[in-house]
Design an enzyme around this catalytic site. Structure first.
Site, short mmCIF file in Angstrom:
data_model
loop_
_atom_site.label_atom_id
_atom_site.label_comp_id
_atom_site.label_asym_id
_atom_site.label_seq_id
_atom_site.Cartn_x
_atom_site.Cartn_y
_atom_site.Cartn_z
N ASN A 233 50.50 32.64 40.13
CA ASN A 233 48.86 31.89 40.60
C ASN A 233 49.60 30.31 39.85
OD1 ASN A 233 47.82 32.58 38.16
ND2 ASN A 233 47.93 34.58 39.44
N ASP A 302 47.11 40.75 41.41
CA ASP A 302 45.77 41.74 42.46
C ASP A 302 47.39 42.58 42.90
OD1 ASP A 302 43.18 40.85 40.82
OD2 ASP A 302 43.29 39.84 42.97
N LYS A 312 69.63 39.39 45.74
CA LYS A 312 68.95 37.70 46.26
C LYS A 312 68.72 38.42 47.90
CE LYS A 312 68.71 33.57 47.33
NZ LYS A 312 68.95 31.85 47.33
N PHE A 350 36.99 37.78 33.38
CA PHE A 350 36.55 36.23 32.97
C PHE A 350 36.90 36.31 34.48
CE2 PHE A 350 37.43 33.01 31.03
CZ PHE A 350 37.49 32.95 29.44
N LYS A 364 31.06 41.74 39.74
CA LYS A 364 32.38 42.31 38.89
C LYS A 364 31.88 42.35 37.53
CE LYS A 364 35.33 39.33 40.61
NZ LYS A 364 36.53 38.48 41.29
N LYS A 368 33.16 46.09 36.77
CA LYS A 368 34.62 46.25 35.90
C LYS A 368 33.58 46.51 34.08
CE LYS A 368 37.45 43.54 38.46
NZ LYS A 368 38.82 42.92 38.30
O1 C5P Z 1 38.53 40.71 40.61
P1 C5P Z 1 39.07 39.63 39.22
O2 C5P Z 1 41.07 39.81 39.69
O3 C5P Z 1 38.77 38.82 39.93
O4 C5P Z 1 39.09 39.53 37.91
C1 C5P Z 1 39.13 38.60 37.33
C2 C5P Z 1 38.98 39.51 35.66
O5 C5P Z 1 39.45 40.71 35.78
C3 C5P Z 1 39.37 38.28 34.58
O6 C5P Z 1 39.16 38.54 33.44
C4 C5P Z 1 41.34 38.75 35.17
O7 C5P Z 1 42.08 39.04 33.94
C5 C5P Z 1 41.08 40.79 34.70
N1 C5P Z 1 41.92 41.17 35.76
C6 C5P Z 1 42.52 42.21 35.08
N2 C5P Z 1 43.48 42.39 36.15
C7 C5P Z 1 44.26 42.75 37.17
C8 C5P Z 1 43.00 41.76 37.99
C9 C5P Z 1 41.92 41.19 36.73
O8 C5P Z 1 42.57 42.42 34.45
N3 C5P Z 1 44.79 43.54 37.77
#
Ligand code: C5P
Length: 443
Positions: A233, A302, A312, A350, A364, A368
């Site tokens: 990203n 994600d 490759k 974040f 969130k 979390k």
């Molecule tokens: O659910 P989302 O990806 O938007 O959440 C963002 C937050 O979750 C950020 O703090 C990011 O660092 C954390 N995150 C994580 N592990 C993941 C996805 C997101 O720690 N696999």
């Protein structure tokens, strides 16, 4: 400690008299206030009222020949200039702000003392509109308000009700308490910003995090498809690196778990380099138990391709190879679930959203088990990936009056922050977390 300096601009609205109460309240809090009034404001309230409450002459005119009050003449005799005031102020507030001043600010017009001072001012600034509801709803006023927001103004939205002109609708000056809350937050940010630049001045170091271990994740992750390709990203890691640097400057021992970025390792910070979300998870897993504060600022992928090809992947006669994705571990959610039960470990996440910022961020924060969630809207100018600045809303679980009900009926405190340099924002976030931890442990 030096007192907070508030520069108050008062413009020509019937609500001008309410601004006297603000000056009085700030005086009781130990803030120093200076007041600048437009010509129209002086038709509603005399400069003498503000001068008496602020204990200083009110700024009413740029030039002696346009000064029509004793206050203005006094101010000029004292050599007060709009530039001095702009440099002196920690927070600039315009309350009430008419459609006229908002239009002037939106277009950079500087045709009197207040507007000239506004243009010379560089700190946090708050606009409190108050006007007839039709004037407020006029698209040109709305466009000007949006422009001010873009230029970094925090808008304290007007209230809805019966207006002085007998119309009913949105346009009443916001509750003074709301204005005072916004000013307090801006004053805190300004104080934190001053702390952030302390190493460049002779001020004593801010050691609010001395003795604590802070763990920060930063940057993107890369999920390989084959030896040459990966999914990733746009994250540059700037926010996470700013947090790590600032935490170190505030006295913490810092571990930074970083995805691949083009930034230099911060001095004095233990940096662990990783590529994938699984590697980031493993590194966090290994350092989490020692952390007193964990801040997950990384943009973790994600998903990852289920299979990583050893070779490759070739174009197979124009047929696209299917790519199956599987879910990565959610590092923040894991950390939220594994906090020390005694409340001595805080987890901050974040959230970057493109729609429904607050609703998504609230859910969130709860899902979390975060102690703080910093939310930013990717559509906001100057916020998000790659910028040196950010504009965020800080959400914390809370029970006070500004809280809104979350998914399970619990309450959440949402504090919008002005557009800030990422390092200054880091100081605000870390200062909040340090104080939150102290309060928790004192309970
Ligand atoms: O659910 P989302 O990806 O938007 O959440 C963002 C937050 O979750 C950020 O703090 C990011 O660092 C954390 N995150 C994580 N592990 C993941 C996805 C997101 O720690 N696999």
């Amino acid at each position: 400690m030096a007192s907070t300096h508030i520069m108050l601009g008062v413009t020509g609205s019937i609500a001008a008299f309410k601004a006297c109460q603000l000056v009085s309240d700030w005086g009781k809090r130990g803030y120093e206030t200076r007041v600048a009034m437009t010509a129209a404001a002086q038709r509603f309230v005399t400069p003498l009222s503000f001068a008496s409450l602020a204990h200083t002459p009110v700024r009413t005119a740029m030039f002696p020949d346009t000064a029509d009050s004793q206050d203005a003449l006094d101010a000029q005799r004292l050599g007060i200039s709009h530039i001095d005031d702009a440099k002196w102020a920690d927070v600039l507030v315009i309350a009430p702000a008419t459609a006229d001043i908002i239009a002037k600010i939106a277009h950079g017009i500087a045709d009197d003392y207040l507007t000239s001072m506004v243009l010379a001012y560089e700190g946090p600034k708050i606009l409190c509109p108050a006007m007839n509801t039709r004037m407020y709803n006029n698209p040109v006023t709305q466009r000007n308000i949006a422009a001010c927001r873009e230029f970094g103004w925090t808008i304290v939205e007007p209230a809805t009700g019966r207006l002085a002109c007998q119309d009913t609708g949105k346009g009443k000056l916001a509750d003074l308490e709301d204005i005072e809350d916004a000013v307090e937050q801006a004053a805190e940010s300004a104080a934190a910003s001053r702390c952030g630049t302390k190493t460049e001045t002779d001020q004593p170091a801010n050691d609010e995090l001395a003795g604590l271990h802070v763990l920060v994740t930063a940057g993107p992750t890369q999920e390989p498809l084959d030896p040459v390709r990966y999914l990733t990203n746009h994250s540059t890691g700037k926010m996470g690196y700013a947090l790590a640097q600032e935490a170190q400057a505030m006295g913490a021992e810092v571990t930074l778990v970083s995805g691949p970025v083009a930034l230099d390792e911060p001095d004095g910070v233990h940096t662990v380099h990783v590529q994938t979300a699984q590697e980031m998870f493993d590194a966090v897993h290994g350092h989490f138990a020692q952390a007193d504060i964990a801040i997950m600022a990384a943009a973790v992928g994600d998903f990852r391709p289920e299979h990583r090809s050893e070779q490759k992947i070739k174009k197979a006669g124009g047929v696209m190879p299917p790519i199956t994705l599987v879910q990565n571990p959610d590092i923040l959610a894991w950390a939220g679930e594994h906090k020390r039960p005694d409340g001595s470990q805080l987890v901050c996440g974040f959230a970057m959203e493109t729609q429904d910022l607050l609703a998504n961020a609230q859910s969130k924060l709860e899902r979390k088990h975060c102690d703080m969630l910093v939310a930013n809207d990717l559509n906001e100018p100057g916020a998000g990936f790659a910028h040196d600045t950010n504009r965020v809303v800080i959400l914390t679980p809370d029970t006070d009056k500004n809280a809104t009900a979350g998914e399970d009926g619990s309450t959440i405190h949402a504090e919008p922050q002005p557009l800030m340099d990422k390092r200054d924002l880091a100081a605000v976030i870390l200062g909040r977390l340090a104080r939150m931890r102290q309060e928790r442990l004192a309970d």
